[in-house]
Design an enzyme around this catalytic site. Structure first.
Site, PDB file in Angstrom:
ATOM      1  N   ARG A 165     -16.114 -22.112  12.257  1.00 19.13           N
ATOM      2  CA  ARG A 165     -16.339 -23.417  11.480  1.00 19.13           C
ATOM      3  C   ARG A 165     -17.233 -24.672  12.115  1.00 19.13           C
ATOM      4  O   ARG A 165     -16.947 -25.738  12.094  1.00 19.13           O
ATOM      5  CB  ARG A 165     -15.173 -24.011  10.705  1.00 19.13           C
ATOM      6  CG  ARG A 165     -14.351 -23.032  10.007  1.00 19.13           C
ATOM      7  CD  ARG A 165     -15.156 -22.405   8.825  1.00 19.13           C
ATOM      8  NE  ARG A 165     -14.500 -21.556   7.977  1.00 19.13           N
ATOM      9  CZ  ARG A 165     -14.535 -20.201   8.119  1.00 19.13           C
ATOM     10  NH1 ARG A 165     -15.236 -19.649   9.062  1.00 19.13           N
ATOM     11  NH2 ARG A 165     -13.824 -19.460   7.365  1.00 19.13           N
ATOM     12  N   SER A 239     -12.318 -25.006   0.735  1.00 22.06           N
ATOM     13  CA  SER A 239     -10.999 -25.251   1.922  1.00 22.06           C
ATOM     14  C   SER A 239     -11.099 -26.571   2.615  1.00 22.06           C
ATOM     15  O   SER A 239     -12.130 -26.837   3.086  1.00 22.06           O
ATOM     16  CB  SER A 239     -10.977 -24.220   2.977  1.00 22.06           C
ATOM     17  OG  SER A 239     -10.874 -22.974   2.230  1.00 22.06           O
ATOM     18  N   GLU A 334     -12.112 -29.902   7.188  1.00 18.63           N
ATOM     19  CA  GLU A 334     -13.058 -29.086   7.291  1.00 18.63           C
ATOM     20  C   GLU A 334     -14.679 -30.004   6.928  1.00 18.63           C
ATOM     21  O   GLU A 334     -15.448 -29.883   7.561  1.00 18.63           O
ATOM     22  CB  GLU A 334     -13.101 -27.988   6.717  1.00 18.63           C
ATOM     23  CG  GLU A 334     -14.056 -26.904   6.859  1.00 18.63           C
ATOM     24  CD  GLU A 334     -13.912 -25.365   6.373  1.00 18.63           C
ATOM     25  OE1 GLU A 334     -14.655 -24.776   5.778  1.00 18.63           O
ATOM     26  OE2 GLU A 334     -12.641 -25.109   6.628  1.00 18.63           O
TER      27      GLU A 334
END
Length: 339
Positions: A165, A239, A334
């Site tokens: 990520r 998420s 995130e």
């Protein structure tokens, strides 16, 4: 000629539906309009907010600058070799629609990344991933506009410094480039990745001959629809937390107290914990403080009242504190905060 709209409400341009305003807003459909927008920003000494699908940002306050909405469109097969197709997509293309397009054309490799919200241009920044595949696995190169020099630069896979990520565009080159197109290396023959537990659970009932890229895409899409709320119906950014990576030693200590803890191997020294399992085990599914920890997927924080994103960040901090207290594990957010 692009229109520069003052005091513009960005609620429809971020999937959390946060009702914040930008000092100015402009939509650009090509590089000429982008250059003009950047010149305008420089003249006004405005900070920049580059917008795509708005699915990985938290706009927690009014933005004191110019929001530039990237609407570059287009996709094409740029070359091929014996094994692969190289397919180029403009940054403003919707990601999910692009995956469907590639499946229709029999360009294989994106099937596990079906139904991820957002646009193509944001995908490399986050190195999006799902069900055992990350963007870096299917990435060839990208073009990006250098804000300071005005040059268009090509980045290879290596130059992007992809990690979980993560990419160079979130670190050393943060806010220095605007991605304009991405080229993908997609296979002519399917190379299916079905080892992810949620996929295996469904696909075990099919014969090997029946398991095709189209089926994998359909299964992934069905799983996502069951577990993840549609941002158009229930505002969210997908998420909200990364799955934390910890050492094998730390895992062994946690297993003493939590023998059923869910984890995935990373390498010989580290594992990745399922953040959703941690949040669920901590009893936080359904927790509400204006924003809500989603009852089906604990990784998702929703904003049902379409309130300012501060309420989402408040819930996120409560979750992080609880997980740290109960498991000694730090969760990392995130999506990126603005301003």
């Amino acid at each position: 000629m692009s229109l520069y709209l003052p005091h513009f409400n960005l609620q429809n341009y971020n999937t959390l539906a946060s009702p914040v305003h930008a000092e100015f807003f402009v939509s650009v459909k090509d590089q000429e309009e982008l250059i003009a927008a950047l010149k305008f920003a420089k003249e006004k000494n405005f900070p920049l907010l580059i917008l795509g699908g708005g699915s990985n940002i938290v706009l927690h306050d009014d933005f004191p600058g110019i929001a530039i909405y990237i609407q570059f469109l287009g996709k094409e097969l740029v070359r091929e070799d014996d094994e692969c197709f190289y397919v180029k997509a403009a940054a403003g293309e919707n990601w999910s629609d692009f995956v469907d397009y590639c499946l229709d054309q029999h360009y294989w490799g994106l099937e596990n990344l079906s139904l991820i919200p957002g646009n193509v241009g944001a995908a490399p920044i986050q190195n999006i991933g799902a069900y055992g595949v990350e963007l870096k696995d299917v990435f060839s190169e990208l073009t990006a506009f250098d804000i300071s020099s005005g040059l268009t630069i090509t980045f290879t896979n290596e130059a992007c410094q992809f990690a979980y990520r993560d990419s160079v565009f979130k670190n050393a080159l943060k806010d220095q480039f605007i991605i304009t197109s991405v080229t993908f290396k997609l296979t002519k023959n399917p190379v299916l990745k079905t080892y992810y537990p949620a996929l295996q659970h469904v696909l075990v009932s099919y014969s090997s001959e029946e398991i095709t890229p189209e089926l994998v895409s359909q299964v992934v899409s069905d799983i996502r629809r069951r577990k993840l709320p549609d941002p158009k119906q229930l505002p969210n950014v997908g998420s909200f937390f990364k799955n934390p990576i910890i050492s094998q030693e730390k895992l062994r200590h946690l297993q003493d107290e939590f023998p059923n803890i869910v984890f995935y191997p990373v390498d010989s020294d580290n594992v990745k914990l399922a953040a959703g399992w941690l949040i669920d085990r901590a009893g936080l599914k359904g927790f509400k403080h204006v924003a809500v920890v989603h009852e089906q997927q604990a990784l998702v924080i929703t904003n049902p009242e379409r309130a300012k994103a501060e309420c989402v960040l408040d819930v996120a901090e409560i979750v992080k504190a609880k997980i740290l207290q109960q498991f000694g594990v730090e969760l990392e957010q995130e999506p990126r905060n603005y301003p």
